[in-house]
Design an enzyme around this catalytic site. Structure first.
Site, PDB file in Angstrom:
ATOM      1  N   GLU A   1      -5.627  -1.636  -1.635  1.00 41.93           N
ATOM      2  CA  GLU A   1      -5.348  -0.625  -2.659  1.00 41.93           C
ATOM      3  C   GLU A   1      -4.046  -0.966  -3.408  1.00 41.93           C
ATOM      4  O   GLU A   1      -3.841  -0.507  -4.531  1.00 41.93           O
ATOM      5  CB  GLU A   1      -5.269   0.756  -1.988  1.00 41.93           C
ATOM      6  CG  GLU A   1      -5.163   1.960  -2.896  1.00 41.93           C
ATOM      7  CD  GLU A   1      -6.418   2.351  -3.685  1.00 41.93           C
ATOM      8  OE1 GLU A   1      -7.536   1.937  -3.312  1.00 41.93           O
ATOM      9  OE2 GLU A   1      -6.280   3.071  -4.695  1.00 41.93           O
TER      10      GLU A   1
ATOM     11  N   TYR B   1      -1.276   6.653  -2.914  1.00 45.62           N
ATOM     12  CA  TYR B   1      -1.475   5.903  -1.667  1.00 45.62           C
ATOM     13  C   TYR B   1      -1.108   4.434  -1.864  1.00 45.62           C
ATOM     14  O   TYR B   1      -0.342   3.847  -1.091  1.00 45.62           O
ATOM     15  CB  TYR B   1      -2.932   6.040  -1.204  1.00 45.62           C
ATOM     16  CG  TYR B   1      -3.275   5.139  -0.034  1.00 45.62           C
ATOM     17  CD1 TYR B   1      -2.989   5.500   1.276  1.00 45.62           C
ATOM     18  CD2 TYR B   1      -3.895   3.897  -0.241  1.00 45.62           C
ATOM     19  CE1 TYR B   1      -3.300   4.659   2.346  1.00 45.62           C
ATOM     20  CE2 TYR B   1      -4.210   3.052   0.819  1.00 45.62           C
ATOM     21  CZ  TYR B   1      -3.913   3.436   2.105  1.00 45.62           C
ATOM     22  OH  TYR B   1      -4.207   2.592   3.162  1.00 45.62           O
TER      23      TYR B   1
ATOM     24  N   SER C   1      -2.627  -2.762   2.449  1.00 46.79           N
ATOM     25  CA  SER C   1      -3.967  -2.415   1.961  1.00 46.79           C
ATOM     26  C   SER C   1      -4.304  -3.089   0.633  1.00 46.79           C
ATOM     27  O   SER C   1      -3.433  -3.267  -0.227  1.00 46.79           O
ATOM     28  CB  SER C   1      -4.018  -0.898   1.775  1.00 46.79           C
ATOM     29  OG  SER C   1      -5.129  -0.519   1.005  1.00 46.79           O
TER      30      SER C   1
END
Ligand code: NAP
Ligand code: F7E
Length: 320
Positions: free
Chosen positions: A127, A151, A125
């Protein structure tokens, strides 16, 4: 016939990926968690029920993965299962880490034991980049990874152990570093679906307000249907690779609200109320992906733009 196994098959991406794989002639199976209300849980794949095989399992329970792999004998494995909500990862950091990090390790370790010749896709991701942005305002494969959420940290572990298993044991594991992607099947507590559902409820007169968090962060939003096509191309590429998939265009959450409310003949400033509850303890402020490596390597281009993505979602939620 080639056989593909998907963890997270009933999620947003799992459902589009399954459709694309079936259309390309793959046999498809996937792992589904036990839930007390199973009919709600599989709503995204109910239309595919007769064409796929599902196994009960959980990424935290390695035996459930090994049993499914022994039985199905896949050539391709897509590890999409995750606790995928960033803000909720602050409320459930240990659970998020168990599923997203140790769960991914369980998948790779099972592949090493049961089907070491299979090709594996890891759902990495944007992120993971966290607070890092290159000088030209893009993130790309070489951008340092400094995650700012539990996360993001859990996904960085999975990304790293995937690369380690690739080098150490010669497994074919590729990381798709995907930027935000949405669709009519997006969970309604993610910002795009929340804004669209909220604006439609205001238009229908059910409510007058929509409570939101930080409107000043930027995201690079694409369509899940486009991005899941890139996943298949990545596993069919000659070598295992780590690649960014993105549209290359960033918009703020405020711009998202403006476009959606305008589309419905409303002014977001009359209806949006800021509630601290929806802020994160640490925010990732800016995401804009440079996917030129992946576009060239995989001969992939997104079909949806920010505007056509939102129109597709509005059309869907209008019917609900
Ligand atoms: P999603 O809709 O939240 O789907 C997640 C899937 O994982 C669901 O099928 C869920 O099943 C399953 N799952 C959760 N915990 C599990 C566990 N312990 N064991 C087995 N299955 C479990 O997410 P998505 O948008 O499709 O994203 C797919 C993957 O890409 C995720 O790994 C996500 O982190 C990653 N990703 C997403 C984006 C994005 O913008 N969408 C961007 C980059 C990376 P239940 O229905 O039972 O919960
Ligand atoms: O938030 C802001 C919020 O929850 C986007 C996941 O798929 O993409 C996704 O993670 C932005 C953030 O997605 C609300 O603060 C404001 O800046 O839709 P989101 P995300 O956190 O970017 C990455 C790439 C993944 O990998 C993840 O799995 O919107 N925001 N107000 C809000 N967000 C939400 N959810 N709700 C609000 O009320």
């Amino acid at each position: 016939m080639k056989k593909a196994f998907i963890t997270g098959i009933n999620g947003q991406d799992g459902s589009y990926l399954t459709e694309h794989l079936l259309n390309s002639g793959y046999e498809v199976a996937g792992l589904v968690r036990r839930s007390s209300v199973s009919e709600n849980q599989t709503y995204r794949i109910n239309h595919l029920e007769d064409k796929i095989k599902t196994y009960y399992g959980d990424l935290i329970d390695k035996s459930s993965i090994t049993n499914a792999l022994k039985d199905f004998k896949p050539n391709l494995i897509f590890n999409l299962a995750a606790q995928s909500h960033v803000r909720l990862s602050f409320d459930m950091p240990a659970f998020t880490t168990q599923v997203n990090a140790i769960g991914a390790l369980n998948v790779f370790d099972s592949v090493k034991e049961i089907c070491p010749d299979a090709r594996v896709y890891q759902a990495s991701s944007s992120e993971m980049f966290g607070s890092s942005v290159d000088d030209d305002n893009f993130q790309r494969e070489t951008t340092p990874m400094t995650p700012v959420s539990p996360y993001g940290c859990s996904k960085l572990y999975a990304y790293s152990i995937a690369r380690n298993f690739r080098k150490a044991y010669g497994l074919f594991i590729s990381n798709g570093i995907l930027f935000n992607h949405e669709s009519p099947r997006r969970g309604t507590n993610f910002v795009t679906a929340k804004v669209i559902k909220g604006a439609l409820n205001i238009k229908k007169g059910y409510t007058d307000k929509l409570e939101m968090g930080n409107l000043d962060s930027y995201r690079d939003w694409g369509h899940s249907s486009d991005y899941t096509k890139a996943m298949i191309k990545l596993l069919n590429y000659e070598n295992p690779e780590d690649i960014v998939i993105s549209t290359g265009k960033a918009y703020s959450v405020r711009e998202l609200c403006e476009v959606v409310f305008n589309e419905l003949g409303l002014d977001y400033k009359d209806h949006i109320v800021i509630n601290e509850r929806f802020f994160r303890p640490q925010e990732l402020s800016y995401l804009q992906g440079d996917s030129s490596k992946g576009r060239k390597m995989l001969n992939w281009e997104p079909e949806f733009t920010f505007k056509t993505l939102l129109s597709d979602m509005i059309k869907h939620f209008e019917k609900e």
